[in-house]
Design a protein around this motif. Sequence first.
Motif, PDB file in Angstrom:
ATOM      1  N   VAL A  92      37.685  33.978  47.528  1.00  0.00           N
ATOM      2  CA  VAL A  92      38.729  34.558  48.368  1.00  0.00           C
ATOM      3  C   VAL A  92      38.107  35.286  49.568  1.00  0.00           C
ATOM      4  O   VAL A  92      38.634  35.199  50.682  1.00  0.00           O
ATOM      5  N   ASN A 169      44.592  46.339  46.244  1.00  0.00           N
ATOM      6  CA  ASN A 169      43.361  46.939  45.727  1.00  0.00           C
ATOM      7  C   ASN A 169      42.861  47.892  46.812  1.00  0.00           C
ATOM      8  O   ASN A 169      42.652  47.434  47.942  1.00  0.00           O
ATOM      9  N   ASP A 197      46.178  38.049  50.446  1.00  0.00           N
ATOM     10  CA  ASP A 197      45.195  37.923  49.357  1.00  0.00           C
ATOM     11  C   ASP A 197      45.926  38.277  48.068  1.00  0.00           C
ATOM     12  O   ASP A 197      46.305  39.428  47.858  1.00  0.00           O
ATOM     13  N   HIS A 200      44.933  39.318  42.624  1.00  0.00           N
ATOM     14  CA  HIS A 200      45.301  40.118  41.438  1.00  0.00           C
ATOM     15  C   HIS A 200      46.690  39.755  40.898  1.00  0.00           C
ATOM     16  O   HIS A 200      47.208  40.431  40.014  1.00  0.00           O
ATOM     17  N   LYS A 232      39.525  36.290  38.906  1.00  0.00           N
ATOM     18  CA  LYS A 232      39.849  37.674  38.533  1.00  0.00           C
ATOM     19  C   LYS A 232      40.694  37.654  37.251  1.00  0.00           C
ATOM     20  O   LYS A 232      40.443  38.388  36.304  1.00  0.00           O
TER      21      LYS A 232
HETATM   22  C1  LIG Z   1      41.612  41.958  46.715  1.00  0.00           C
HETATM   23  C2  LIG Z   1      40.387  41.162  46.372  1.00  0.00           C
HETATM   24  N1  LIG Z   1      40.122  40.038  47.052  1.00  0.00           N
HETATM   25  C3  LIG Z   1      39.032  39.290  46.780  1.00  0.00           C
HETATM   26  C4  LIG Z   1      38.149  39.660  45.789  1.00  0.00           C
HETATM   27  C5  LIG Z   1      36.930  38.824  45.514  1.00  0.00           C
HETATM   28  O1  LIG Z   1      37.221  37.466  45.607  1.00  0.00           O
HETATM   29  P1  LIG Z   1      36.095  36.361  45.488  1.00  0.00           P
HETATM   30  O2  LIG Z   1      35.159  36.755  44.402  1.00  0.00           O
HETATM   31  O3  LIG Z   1      36.867  35.106  45.175  1.00  0.00           O
HETATM   32  O4  LIG Z   1      35.433  36.277  46.832  1.00  0.00           O
HETATM   33  C6  LIG Z   1      38.391  40.840  45.061  1.00  0.00           C
HETATM   34  C7  LIG Z   1      37.426  41.275  44.034  1.00  0.00           C
HETATM   35  O5  LIG Z   1      37.481  42.359  43.545  1.00  0.00           O
HETATM   36  C8  LIG Z   1      39.534  41.595  45.368  1.00  0.00           C
HETATM   37  O6  LIG Z   1      39.817  42.722  44.695  1.00  0.00           O
END
Ligand SMILES: Cc1ncc(COP(=O)(O)O)c(C=O)c1O
Length: 386
Positions: A92, A169, A197, A200, A232
């Motif tokens: 992400v 987050n 995004d 979660h 996640k």
């Molecule tokens: C809101 C959010 N987006 C993305 C990520 C990480 O995504 P990725 O590991 O797929 O890059 C996190 C990880 O804690 C997150 O909390």
Amino acid sequence: MQVSYNFDEVVDRRDTGSLKWHYSDDTIPLWVADMDFKAAPPILNAIEQAVQHGILGYTKPTKALYDAIINWHGSRYDLALNQENILFSPGVVPSLALMMNVFTDIGDAVLVNAPIYTPFMSKVEQNGRTLITSSLQESEDKYRLNLVDIEAKIIEHNVKLYLLCNPHNPGGRVWTPDELNALLTICKKHDVAIVSDEIHQDLTLSGHTFTPFLTLAAGYEHKVVSLTSMTKTFNIAGIKGSMIFAKDAALIQKISQQQQLNDEYELNLFAYTAMRSAYSEGSEWLSQALEYIEGNINLTMQYFAEHLPKIKVMRPEASYLIWLDCAAYSQDDQQLYNALRAARVELNAGIKYGEEGHSKMRLNVACPRAVLVEGLNRIHHAFSTI
Ligand SMILES: Cc1ncc(COP(=O)(O)O)c(C=O)c1O
């Protein structure tokens, strides 16, 4: 027969290359967002089968994978997707960075709500865009969007892209359809693209309902993208792998072209295998994991109320991250962090999520209960030293 998963099992993660468990002493890590639970057995079995098969070649998404993704999102969230709406990405965060090139040019303004997961800010700045922040407002122990400020900033800075974190987050908010529609109205009015995004999403807790942004975006789909992942949800973040959803054909094509530039559209074999298995066989594990997490959240809320009532605790509506306002103890972020580290427990310093995180800490409670209780006792001790 219903299987009962054991989330009380303490698994030693030291010397496994774990980012979270990197210590040489017995520090308890209650920081970075992964869980100390073994992943769902159906996923682990699927990966084992892939290894047993013995050939770990290049992958290509199959109909079975698309069907699993489409069914999961359709049945849980009423998000109608077809195969053409879905692209894959290594993560992400890499997708967030990619969106800079899809929707903006160097120097353009990108808006986020702070406090916010750090890469929302760092990826904007590292990619040469101008970071604009709108502070979330706190009322009744929850964060709220400041819509007046958001619109004013969009106008003042000629914002081109809005990065939304839903669920949020570090604050744990699951934005309501009313809040999301109000945002959409503002973005439409000023022709601002929205990237949501939603990593979660599946960790939404009881009493709350997650709304995918794309379910509201009819008529504006050429400007809306959502990013999500199984990593996640199912505690397989080390595998890396995620999805990009968009419902407008020209937009999907543009994203795909951007991905081709760095050849970043393939899933590795383990991500393919885990994603397919997670979305077709993981739901029972997830519902039991959420029940356990909710138990840990309740325990933590009670612990703070009883032992550290001066700390203001924000109860999450999704996920296992709890936002703590420690201002009654110290205004010095480094002192707070150091006191906890000295007590052999690590939390994320809130200041890393923007100025709005001053005097705050983020606590991850996704671990076996015995580990959590020991961690809370150490937090209690740390505050007695400040
Ligand atoms: C809101 C959010 N987006 C993305 C990520 C990480 O995504 P990725 O590991 O797929 O890059 C996190 C990880 O804690 C997150 O909390």
